[in-house]
Design an enzyme around this catalytic site. Structure first.
Site, PDB file in Angstrom:
ATOM      1  N   ASP A  13      46.667  -1.209  31.537  1.00 64.49           N
ATOM      2  CA  ASP A  13      47.351  -2.172  32.098  1.00 64.49           C
ATOM      3  C   ASP A  13      46.494  -3.422  32.310  1.00 64.49           C
ATOM      4  OD1 ASP A  13      49.822  -0.856  31.327  1.00 64.49           O
ATOM      5  OD2 ASP A  13      49.645  -0.035  33.347  1.00 64.49           O
ATOM      6  N   GLU A  14      45.496  -3.651  31.884  1.00 70.25           N
ATOM      7  CA  GLU A  14      44.709  -4.729  32.488  1.00 70.25           C
ATOM      8  C   GLU A  14      44.851  -5.951  32.196  1.00 70.25           C
ATOM      9  OE1 GLU A  14      43.540  -1.791  30.773  1.00 70.25           O
ATOM     10  OE2 GLU A  14      42.105  -0.975  31.926  1.00 70.25           O
ATOM     11  N   LYS A  16      45.362  -6.236  28.323  1.00 73.17           N
ATOM     12  CA  LYS A  16      44.763  -6.149  26.835  1.00 73.17           C
ATOM     13  C   LYS A  16      45.648  -7.040  25.954  1.00 73.17           C
ATOM     14  CE  LYS A  16      44.760  -1.714  27.117  1.00 73.17           C
ATOM     15  NZ  LYS A  16      45.172  -1.575  28.709  1.00 73.17           N
ATOM     16  N   GLY A  17      46.798  -7.015  25.983  1.00 73.83           N
ATOM     17  CA  GLY A  17      47.892  -7.562  25.333  1.00 73.83           C
ATOM     18  C   GLY A  17      47.701  -8.921  25.242  1.00 73.83           C
ATOM     19  N   ASN A  38      52.913   5.389  24.347  1.00 74.28           N
ATOM     20  CA  ASN A  38      52.442   5.343  25.718  1.00 74.28           C
ATOM     21  C   ASN A  38      52.096   3.878  26.418  1.00 74.28           C
ATOM     22  OD1 ASN A  38      49.865   5.384  24.269  1.00 74.28           O
ATOM     23  ND2 ASN A  38      49.342   7.236  25.630  1.00 74.28           N
ATOM     24  N   GLY A  40      51.950   0.141  26.662  1.00 75.90           N
ATOM     25  CA  GLY A  40      52.887  -1.195  26.883  1.00 75.90           C
ATOM     26  C   GLY A  40      52.037  -2.478  26.996  1.00 75.90           C
ATOM     27  N   HIS A  41      52.115  -3.335  25.886  1.00 75.14           N
ATOM     28  CA  HIS A  41      51.400  -4.634  26.019  1.00 75.14           C
ATOM     29  C   HIS A  41      52.075  -5.585  25.983  1.00 75.14           C
ATOM     30  CE1 HIS A  41      47.630  -2.333  24.004  1.00 75.14           C
ATOM     31  NE2 HIS A  41      48.010  -1.798  25.140  1.00 75.14           N
ATOM     32  N   GLN A 227      45.370   1.846  26.632  1.00 72.33           N
ATOM     33  CA  GLN A 227      44.873   2.570  27.899  1.00 72.33           C
ATOM     34  C   GLN A 227      43.754   2.239  28.454  1.00 72.33           C
ATOM     35  OE1 GLN A 227      46.132   4.961  25.099  1.00 72.33           O
ATOM     36  NE2 GLN A 227      48.030   4.034  25.769  1.00 72.33           N
ATOM     37  N   LEU A 336      43.126 -13.126  38.245  1.00 71.33           N
ATOM     38  CA  LEU A 336      42.580 -13.811  39.216  1.00 71.33           C
ATOM     39  C   LEU A 336      43.441 -14.393  40.026  1.00 71.33           C
ATOM     40  CD1 LEU A 336      39.609 -14.098  40.575  1.00 71.33           C
ATOM     41  CD2 LEU A 336      39.360 -15.870  39.418  1.00 71.33           C
ATOM     42  N   ASP A 337      44.297 -15.163  39.695  1.00 68.53           N
ATOM     43  CA  ASP A 337      45.242 -15.882  40.425  1.00 68.53           C
ATOM     44  C   ASP A 337      46.256 -14.920  41.349  1.00 68.53           C
ATOM     45  OD1 ASP A 337      46.318 -14.517  37.665  1.00 68.53           O
ATOM     46  OD2 ASP A 337      48.361 -15.172  38.559  1.00 68.53           O
ATOM     47  N   VAL A 418      44.126 -16.407  34.430  1.00 68.14           N
ATOM     48  CA  VAL A 418      44.683 -17.257  35.678  1.00 68.14           C
ATOM     49  C   VAL A 418      46.312 -17.320  35.699  1.00 68.14           C
ATOM     50  CG1 VAL A 418      42.859 -18.074  36.756  1.00 68.14           C
ATOM     51  CG2 VAL A 418      44.348 -19.585  34.935  1.00 68.14           C
ATOM     52  N   GLY A 419      47.013 -16.359  34.842  1.00 69.58           N
ATOM     53  CA  GLY A 419      48.549 -16.320  34.656  1.00 69.58           C
ATOM     54  C   GLY A 419      48.822 -15.629  33.318  1.00 69.58           C
TER      55      GLY A 419
HETATM   56  P1  GDP Z   1      48.159  -4.063  28.957  1.00 67.73           P
HETATM   57  O1  GDP Z   1      48.795  -2.684  29.084  1.00 67.73           O
HETATM   58  O2  GDP Z   1      46.303  -4.069  28.972  1.00 67.73           O
HETATM   59  O3  GDP Z   1      48.317  -4.940  27.870  1.00 67.73           O
HETATM   60  O4  GDP Z   1      48.761  -4.918  30.102  1.00 67.73           O
HETATM   61  P2  GDP Z   1      50.236  -5.018  30.499  1.00 67.73           P
HETATM   62  O5  GDP Z   1      50.807  -5.872  29.609  1.00 67.73           O
HETATM   63  O6  GDP Z   1      50.798  -3.474  30.463  1.00 67.73           O
HETATM   64  O7  GDP Z   1      50.139  -5.400  32.062  1.00 67.73           O
HETATM   65  C1  GDP Z   1      49.525  -6.683  32.521  1.00 67.73           C
HETATM   66  C2  GDP Z   1      50.249  -7.396  33.289  1.00 67.73           C
HETATM   67  O8  GDP Z   1      49.904  -8.691  33.771  1.00 67.73           O
HETATM   68  C3  GDP Z   1      51.388  -8.063  32.222  1.00 67.73           C
HETATM   69  O9  GDP Z   1      52.690  -8.491  32.736  1.00 67.73           O
HETATM   70  C4  GDP Z   1      51.059  -9.517  31.766  1.00 67.73           C
HETATM   71  O10 GDP Z   1      52.029 -10.520  31.469  1.00 67.73           O
HETATM   72  C5  GDP Z   1      50.456  -9.730  33.365  1.00 67.73           C
HETATM   73  N1  GDP Z   1      49.244 -10.547  32.999  1.00 67.73           N
HETATM   74  C6  GDP Z   1      48.217 -10.574  32.252  1.00 67.73           C
HETATM   75  N2  GDP Z   1      47.162 -11.543  32.432  1.00 67.73           N
HETATM   76  C7  GDP Z   1      47.523 -12.217  33.615  1.00 67.73           C
HETATM   77  C8  GDP Z   1      47.092 -13.093  34.772  1.00 67.73           C
HETATM   78  O11 GDP Z   1      45.802 -13.537  34.299  1.00 67.73           O
HETATM   79  N3  GDP Z   1      47.819 -13.249  35.733  1.00 67.73           N
HETATM   80  C9  GDP Z   1      49.013 -12.916  35.996  1.00 67.73           C
HETATM   81  N4  GDP Z   1      49.423 -13.111  37.150  1.00 67.73           N
HETATM   82  N5  GDP Z   1      49.695 -11.801  35.173  1.00 67.73           N
HETATM   83  C10 GDP Z   1      49.018 -11.713  33.998  1.00 67.73           C
HETATM   84  P1  IMO Z   2      48.258   0.306  28.182  1.00 66.85           P
HETATM   85  O1  IMO Z   2      47.852   0.603  26.770  1.00 66.85           O
HETATM   86  C1  IMO Z   2      48.546   2.689  31.901  1.00 66.85           C
HETATM   87  C2  IMO Z   2      48.597   6.954  31.597  1.00 66.85           C
HETATM   88  C3  IMO Z   2      49.661   7.731  32.489  1.00 66.85           C
HETATM   89  C4  IMO Z   2      49.159   8.987  32.820  1.00 66.85           C
HETATM   90  C5  IMO Z   2      48.240   9.261  31.827  1.00 66.85           C
HETATM   91  C6  IMO Z   2      48.444  10.290  30.785  1.00 66.85           C
HETATM   92  O2  IMO Z   2      49.517  -0.071  28.441  1.00 66.85           O
HETATM   93  O3  IMO Z   2      47.210   0.053  29.170  1.00 66.85           O
HETATM   94  P2  IMO Z   2      50.070   9.880  28.595  1.00 66.85           P
HETATM   95  O4  IMO Z   2      51.741   9.780  28.357  1.00 66.85           O
HETATM   96  O5  IMO Z   2      49.048   9.132  27.901  1.00 66.85           O
HETATM   97  O6  IMO Z   2      49.917  11.415  28.128  1.00 66.85           O
HETATM   98  O7  IMO Z   2      49.698   9.734  30.124  1.00 66.85           O
HETATM   99  O8  IMO Z   2      47.879   8.061  31.168  1.00 66.85           O
HETATM  100  N1  IMO Z   2      48.675   6.041  30.731  1.00 66.85           N
HETATM  101  C7  IMO Z   2      48.694   4.461  31.073  1.00 66.85           C
HETATM  102  N2  IMO Z   2      48.315   3.990  32.062  1.00 66.85           N
HETATM  103  N3  IMO Z   2      48.514   1.957  30.867  1.00 66.85           N
HETATM  104  C8  IMO Z   2      48.507   2.669  29.620  1.00 66.85           C
HETATM  105  O9  IMO Z   2      48.551   2.250  28.449  1.00 66.85           O
HETATM  106  C9  IMO Z   2      48.892   4.001  29.685  1.00 66.85           C
HETATM  107  N4  IMO Z   2      49.099   5.015  28.903  1.00 66.85           N
HETATM  108  C10 IMO Z   2      48.879   6.132  29.501  1.00 66.85           C
HETATM  109  O10 IMO Z   2      50.397   6.795  33.216  1.00 66.85           O
HETATM  110  O11 IMO Z   2      48.737   8.771  33.951  1.00 66.85           O
HETATM  111 MG    MG Z   3      49.994  -1.559  29.493  1.00 69.23          MG
END
Ligand code: GDP
Ligand code: IMO
Ligand code: MG
Length: 433
Positions: A13-14, A16-17, A38, A40-41, A227, A336-337, A418-419
């Site tokens: 959830d960094e 990446k999407g 699993n 969610g981007h 992940q 960073l925001d 930053v958003g």
């Molecule tokens: P992913 O799984 O690595 O693609 O990340 P997720 O989508 O699960 O979670 C990242 C969340 O942070 C999403 O809700 C994005 O819309 C949001 N996001 C991404 N970059 C930024 C940023 O620079 N600032 C803020 N405030 N939100 C961001």
């Molecule tokens: P994205 O691509 C954050 C975590 C689960 C659990 C562990 C094992 O959006 O960054 P699983 O269902 O894969 O067997 O769960 O991994 N996990 C994630 N955490 N972002 C994800 O994907 C994840 N996919 C799995 O919360 O701790």
């Molecule tokens: Mg995610």
């Protein structure tokens, strides 16, 4: 050979999407190579949010071909839902936009049922999985009974036989150990015969060959990790990990190509840290004022399960480890925001493990579990960063924070986010050089 990999450097959830969507404007192909639904981007474009689970994050760019390659655990039902939702929103108009590997592992409802039943039985020792069946599906692959995408297009008799063979041990477990009732195979077969017609136009057979040819023609290919590095099955915080290889190396085995192809391996890391599910998290702030601030400002809720994400400070030993595992060439520092408005910002520079101060991430989970973070404290800033376009425009405290991270980790910062929107991005270095 313009190939680049985008990999999560923390626990997922960094962002990446967002990064993949932004860089897709320059790409010809975007490839998912591991994990499954699993993931969610989240992409935010012109105020509209799209959450993708299996479909690569280049899909909002009509000229990009998105590949789901062989290393992915493909939940057929979830994929069909995603395709239909994208079409309804006016995306995915042409079949060439989505190409599905014939050898991707299929994931069915009974894999999800087994994942959830295990978690329930494990009680407080559970992993906290997403319940999407990832572990059981990769088990099927490893035990060599899994169905692959090509099997879906066999005659109904052959498909049924393969389903029976593949599911029988898992059904035995579900029924006799977990006291669950999986849906009969006939029901699954009927459903698959319908779903396969939705997927047929996207069947590509050999995605490894498509990628190889694209690279030979000088096309730009972006590999999208799911992940994060610390969730890697082997090198992550085992056993609190996912069941695939989430590292840059996973792109090679998952997509089916050699290491000579890559010239950019981009680390995606938040300016702080989050984690969903269980497992050690040394810099976690919990329910403190700062923890709640990060959770609220960052809107830290899981994109797949809606769970509240655990929040904490940036962890440099963890990032140093991720750099070693992946060979990152640059860093995209996200969100960073979110730090604007905090009086003080902490960064973990080392851990105290027993009576030793260590800069390296412990190799044993038991050591990580007893590691105490040692922090350097930075002064906060109050300015809204979201409209900034250049690194030099950052408030001095934010600039100091970013430069410190880059120097400590010995890695260039290529992007500062930053958003959530495309335009809320500070570009420093291009991804395809
Ligand atoms: P992913 O799984 O690595 O693609 O990340 P997720 O989508 O699960 O979670 C990242 C969340 O942070 C999403 O809700 C994005 O819309 C949001 N996001 C991404 N970059 C930024 C940023 O620079 N600032 C803020 N405030 N939100 C961001
Ligand atoms: P994205 O691509 C954050 C975590 C689960 C659990 C562990 C094992 O959006 O960054 P699983 O269902 O894969 O067997 O769960 O991994 N996990 C994630 N955490 N972002 C994800 O994907 C994840 N996919 C799995 O919360 O701790
Ligand atoms: Mg995610």
């Amino acid at each position: 050979m313009p190939a680049a990999i985008v990999v999560g450097a923390q626990w997922g959830d960094e962002g990446k999407g967002k990064v993949v969507d932004v860089f897709s404007s320059e790409a010809d192909y975007v490839v998912r190579y591991q994990g499954g639904a699993n993931a969610g981007h989240t992409l935010k474009v012109e105020g509209r949010e799209t959450i993708l689970h299996l479909v690569p994050s280049g899909i909002l760019h009509p000229k990009v071909s998105c590949l789901i390659s062989s290393g992915v655990a493909m939940d057929v039902s979830a994929l069909c839902d995603e395709i239909q939702a994208l079409k309804k929103s006016g995306f995915l108009k042409y079949p060439h936009q989505l190409l599905l590997s014939d050898s991707a592992t299929l994931l069915f409802d009974y894999h999800k049922q087994l994942d959830q039943a295990r978690e329930q039985k494990a009680g407080h020792e559970k992993i906290g999985t997403t319940g999407k069946g990832i572990g059981p599906a990769y088990e099927s692959r490893a035990e060599r009974t899994a169905l692959i995408f090509a099997d879906l297009f066999e005659s109904p008799e052959v498909l049924k036989n393969k389903l029976v063979r593949s599911s029988q041990e898992k059904f035995f477990l579900l029924e006799n150990f977990y006291k669950q009732s999986p849906a009969p195979i006939e029901e699954l077969l009927d459903k698959l015969l319908q779903l396969r017609e939705i997927l047929r136009p996207y069947r590509c057979q050999n995605t490894s060959l498509v990628i190889d040819q694209a690279l030979k023609e000088g096309k730009k290919v972006l590999f999208e990790g799911a992940q994060g590095s610390l969730l890697d099955l082997v090198h992550g915080t085992y056993p609190y990990v996912t069941s695939s290889s989430t590292l840059a190396g996973g792109a090679l085995t998952g997509a089916g190509l050699g290491p000579q192809n890559f010239n950019k391996i981009l680390a995606i890391a938040k300016a702080y840290t989050t984690r969903v599910g269980f497992g050690s998290f040394p810099t976690e702030c919990g329910e403190t004022k700062e923890g709640q601030y990060l959770q609220k400002q960052g809107r830290e809720f899981g994109a797949t399960t809606g769970r509240k994400r655990r929040c904490g400070w940036l962890d440099l030993p963890a990032l140093r480890y991720a750099i070693r595992l992946n060979g990152f060439t640059g860093l995209a520092l996200m969100k960073l925001d979110v730090l604007s408005g905090l009086d003080e910002i902490k960064v973990c520079v080392s851990y105290k493990v027993g009576d030793k101060s260590v800069k390296e991430f412990p190799s044993l989970y038991s050591d990580l579990a007893r590691a105490c973070p040692e922090y350097k404290v930075f002064k906060g800033w109050t300015e809204d960063l979201s409209s900034l376009k250049k690194k030099e425009e950052l408030p001095s405290q934010a600039l100091e924070y970013v430069n410190f991270i880059s120097q400590e980790l010995n890695i260039p910062v290529d992007v500062i986010s930053v958003g959530p929107s495309r335009k809320e991005t500070i570009w420093i270095n291009p991804i395809f050089s």
